[in-house]
Each structure stands twice: as C-alpha cells, then as structure tokens.
Scaffold this active site. Structure first.
Site, PDB file in Angstrom:
ATOM      1  N   TYR A 115      -3.098   1.554  -6.994  1.00 44.21           N
ATOM      2  CA  TYR A 115      -2.483   0.909  -5.829  1.00 44.21           C
ATOM      3  C   TYR A 115      -3.153   1.427  -4.551  1.00 44.21           C
ATOM      4  CZ  TYR A 115       1.573  -1.518  -3.771  1.00 44.21           C
ATOM      5  OH  TYR A 115       2.400  -2.404  -3.119  1.00 44.21           O
ATOM      6  N   LEU A 134       6.123   4.042   0.337  1.00 44.84           N
ATOM      7  CA  LEU A 134       5.707   3.125  -0.723  1.00 44.84           C
ATOM      8  C   LEU A 134       6.034   1.711  -0.270  1.00 44.84           C
ATOM      9  CD1 LEU A 134       4.869   2.132  -3.506  1.00 44.84           C
ATOM     10  CD2 LEU A 134       7.086   2.904  -4.386  1.00 44.84           C
ATOM     11  N   GLU A 135       5.002   0.963   0.101  1.00 45.53           N
ATOM     12  CA  GLU A 135       5.176  -0.428   0.522  1.00 45.53           C
ATOM     13  C   GLU A 135       4.962  -1.329  -0.688  1.00 45.53           C
ATOM     14  OE1 GLU A 135       5.792  -2.288   3.224  1.00 45.53           O
ATOM     15  OE2 GLU A 135       5.984  -0.779   4.817  1.00 45.53           O
ATOM     16  N   LEU A 136       6.059  -1.872  -1.236  1.00 41.38           N
ATOM     17  CA  LEU A 136       5.934  -2.855  -2.310  1.00 41.38           C
ATOM     18  C   LEU A 136       5.240  -4.098  -1.768  1.00 41.38           C
ATOM     19  CD1 LEU A 136       9.531  -2.501  -3.833  1.00 41.38           C
ATOM     20  CD2 LEU A 136       7.465  -1.201  -4.399  1.00 41.38           C
ATOM     21  N   PHE A 164       0.835  -1.196   0.000  1.00 46.48           N
ATOM     22  CA  PHE A 164       0.000   0.000   0.000  1.00 46.48           C
ATOM     23  C   PHE A 164       0.877   1.256   0.000  1.00 46.48           C
ATOM     24  CE2 PHE A 164       0.304  -1.207   4.560  1.00 46.48           C
ATOM     25  CZ  PHE A 164       0.936  -0.083   5.061  1.00 46.48           C
TER      26      PHE A 164
END
Length: 372
Positions: free
Chosen positions: A300, A327-329, A263
């Site tokens: 996203y 930015l959480e991959l 997220f």
C-alpha cells in the site's frame, strides 16, 4: 425510690442526635456531589432506582454505594442508547448488526449532543504486568470524520476481534476508540464535522494553532466549512477526548483510520535542528512500522501528506514524538467494508505487537547533544 424519666430531656437528646445525623448527611452529600460534578447528571436523582438496590440482605446501602450504583446504571443506559443508534445506522448501511452491544465499552467524555465518546482498553493480564507492555501500547482511532464511513466499521471490527481473541494483544495493550465523532455519524447524511461544525482533526492545541489555524482557514478562497478548525484550539469534546487518551495511556504508536485518499501517512518528526545527520533508531523503527502495514496490504502506498496546525499528526506525531500513522482507506463506500477488513486487519494485528523498546526521547536528547 424510683426516679421518673423526664420527657423533655429525652426529646432534647433526640433533637441533638437528629441534627448531628443531618449535618453528617449534608456534608457527605456535598462531598459526593463535588466528586461527581463532571459526570453531567444529578447524583440525587434516585426516583428511578429500584427498591431492591436500597438494601442488601436487609442492610441499608451507604450513600457511596447508592451513588456508585446510580452512576453505573446511568452510564450503562447511555452506552446502550448509543449502541442502539449505531445498530440503526448499521442497518441503513446494510452492515448487519454492529458489535457495539457485545463490547465492554466505557466513557469519560460526552459529545456536544450528549453522546458517550466510548473506548476500551485491551490489556493482557494473563502473565501479570510485563515490562514489554510499557513499550507496546497502541491507540486506534476511528470515526474522527464519520462521513468517511468505512473507518467506523473497520475500527468496530478490530475491537470485536480483540474482545473475542486476547491472543491478538498478548504482551501488549491496545486502546480503541471506534467512534470519536458520534454526532457527525448520526447526522443525516453523516458529516465530517461535529455538532458545532468543527473539524476535530484541525482543533488540537498545537504550537502553531493560534498563529495559523484559524487565519489560514478564514483567508482561504473557499472557506471550506468541512475543515473549519474552530475559533480556538481544544474547544471540542472530541478533541479533548483524544488528547486525554494520549495523556492517560501514553501510547507508543497511534493509528488513526480515515478515507478515501488511499495511502499511509507517517507523522514522526522532531524539530529541524535535531534531524541534521543520520536517522535515529526510533525514526527508523517508526518508518519500519509504516512499511510493515504497507507490505501486509499489498505494498500500500506510503505518502508524506504534510501536517496542519491542529491535526493529530502534528499534535501526537511531531510535538509529542509518538509515531502516528494515518491509514487512509481507498473509499468511503460502505459496500467495501469486507474488502478493507481482509486487506488491512492482518497488518494492524502485526502492528499491535511492534515494540518501541527505547524510551521515546532518548534519541532526541542524544541528537541534541551531538547537534547543538
């Protein structure tokens, strides 16, 4: 009549001249040792300096030039050693060769294990200083938690792309620190914390740290060592390094890359007393930035994940009113790095051009006046 020279007077003059030169040399050396005290090496270790560096066209170099050249050689070697270690780790992860050697990296801090905490500032000088550049400064951080492998790769790729294509940061400035925690990255296996076992995203000196950070962690049931905030705030080199980048470059936005929670989290709040009523223009613009990144990555998910005492979002986003996006991959799987590059690089490049034209505190001050 010829007056004979008196050898004793000549020797005396030579001795006086030698003493003057010695005193000047010592005072110069003291000055430069004080100036270079923070760089963690002895400025008088000239044993390995090539003889060719000691003169140019037969003219001896000054002590300033020798010290500067010594410092340059030493720092280049430290960066080369770091890049060699990064290449070795890239090879183990099947990421081919890293762009580390091709980037013009520099550093002002070293980790607890003596590894350079590298970064580079990309600045558009094609048209001279432009006022828009003051409103368009982006700080990108990678490798804060290096057991989250994919953010390290994405941050280095972003730096490589900017280095090869200056149009990507036209009329803007971008600072990238691709590996904030090299000690954790070089551990076997890579780990979240630094060499002291401290989570760098819980160690920032926020207003609530002394009251809550260590106490919350120590009273928790599991006492998760991966999230240990340290015994006091700002105790770690990696924390001070990030805070220094914020202080020195005054970014208008911060993007910190993590994994694997899938997220986007925006931290950009002001004290509750000031948020009564409609959103300010800056708050709307910060939200629009998060939505821009979301749309560019196929809508996203945006999630308000909350903040922790000592976290970057709290330190930069809330207390310093700098829009801070985490930015959480979706994964730390090293095999997915190409997918993440395709998904997120277009949105990040757009975000670099996203301007915050109004001074950051104007809206807050106005809100305070209308909501006493």
């Amino acid at each position: 009549m010829v007056i004979a020279h008196i050898p004793g007077k000549i020797k005396f003059k030579l001795i006086i001249l030698f003493i003057i030169l010695l005193v000047n040399s010592k005072s110069q050396a003291t000055y430069f040792s004080e100036e270079l005290e923070e760089v963690s090496f002895s400025p008088f270790a000239f044993n390995n300096i090539p003889t060719s560096l000691l003169n140019i066209s037969g003219l001896p170099l000054s002590s300033v030039q020798v010290l500067n050249e010594t410092y340059r050689i030493r720092t280049q070697k430290q960066i080369a050693d770091l890049c060699q270690r990064i290449d070795y780790t890239y090879k183990k992860l099947d990421w081919s060769k890293s762009p580390c050697f091709s980037l013009p990296l520099t550093f002002n801090y070293v980790s607890e294990n003596g590894k350079p905490l590298v970064y580079w500032e990309f600045i558009d000088n094609s048209t001279g200083y432009d006022e828009s550049q003051r409103h368009n400064v982006t700080l990108i951080l990678g490798g804060v938690h290096p057991d989250e492998l994919t953010p390290v790769h994405l941050a280095f790729q972003l730096a490589e792309a900017l280095h090869k294509n200056p149009n990507l940061y036209k009329n803007s400035r971008v600072i990238i620190a691709p590996l904030v925690n090299p000690d954790g990255f070089f551990s076997n296996p890579p780990k979240r914390t630094n060499a002291n076992g401290v989570d760098l995203n819980r160690n920032f000196p926020t207003a609530t740290w002394n009251k809550y950070a260590y106490q919350i962690w120590s009273s928790s049931k599991d006492r998760d060592k991966r999230k240990f905030p340290g015994y006091f705030p700002n105790s770690e080199q990696g924390t001070r390094f990030q805070a220094d980048l914020i202080t020195r470059f005054q970014p208008n936005k911060v993007i910190s890359i993590h994994a694997p929670l899938a997220f986007l989290d925006l931290d950009y709040e002001v004290p509750k007393l000031l948020t009564i009523g409609p959103q300010t223009e800056q708050q709307r613009k910060a939200r629009n930035l998060a939505e821009l990144l979301s749309r560019s990555a196929g809508n996203y998910k945006i999630k308000d994940f909350g903040i922790y005492p000592g976290s970057l979002g709290n330190y930069a986003g809330n207390e310093r009113v700098i829009p801070t996006i985490t930015l959480e991959l979706s994964s730390s799987n090293p095999k997915l790095v190409k997918k993440f590059w395709r998904d997120f690089s277009p949105g990040i490049f757009k975000a670099l051009k996203y301007e915050f034209k109004k001074p950051q505190f104007d809206d807050i001050q106005a809100s305070a006046l209308w909501n006493p």
